[in-house]
Design an enzyme around this catalytic site. Sequence first.
Site, PDB file in Angstrom:
ATOM      1  N   ASP A 123       0.860  -1.183   0.000  1.00  0.00           N
ATOM      2  CA  ASP A 123       0.000   0.000   0.000  1.00  0.00           C
ATOM      3  C   ASP A 123       0.897   1.233   0.000  1.00  0.00           C
ATOM      4  O   ASP A 123       2.002   1.202   0.555  1.00  0.00           O
ATOM      5  CB  ASP A 123      -0.893   0.027   1.243  1.00  0.00           C
ATOM      6  N   ASP A 141      -7.043  -1.563  -4.512  1.00  0.00           N
ATOM      7  CA  ASP A 141      -8.105  -1.200  -3.565  1.00  0.00           C
ATOM      8  C   ASP A 141      -9.038  -0.152  -4.170  1.00  0.00           C
ATOM      9  O   ASP A 141     -10.261  -0.227  -4.014  1.00  0.00           O
ATOM     10  CB  ASP A 141      -7.509  -0.646  -2.269  1.00  0.00           C
TER      11      ASP A 141
END
Length: 163
Positions: A123, A141
């Site tokens: 991330d 995401d």
Amino acid sequence: MVTKKSKKAWPWLWFSVLVILLDQLSKYLANHFLSLGHPVKILPFLNFTLNYNTGAAFSFLGTENGWQIIFFAAISFVVSIFLILWLSRTSRSEIMMSLGLSLIIGGALGNFIDRLRWSYVTDFIDFHIKDWHFATFNVADSAICVGVFLLIVHMLLTPSSKP
């Protein structure tokens, strides 16, 4: 002999492939140009901050001893198969539905690849307002969230054929 051209949404899977490629490229770049936990300011409300997530959304179960990696990888794989089957039964003309499914498939498989390769998901997108930070996330995401939004809008705007 004339072949009947498919009216199903299979060609939308190419969009899933594009999402996977963009996701993996962005994670590659994040891993090579960012340092773990050191934010790089992009805009007043946006940093790129490298983070490794062994859990799911919002690092759910991220502190467990490793079983969650297999669990979330399996869920990603099963959901992707289900959504590919759903897409295969969707009419090509249902653009919002097809795009939504393709985004979710691409996002799920992008994170699935990370879990298989590294046992975590990379991330790096960090939205914040002053000292409050939203959970760090990635392109996969984002694709999943936009895809779910499109499916919800499609379902709300499409009249049901059931009485």
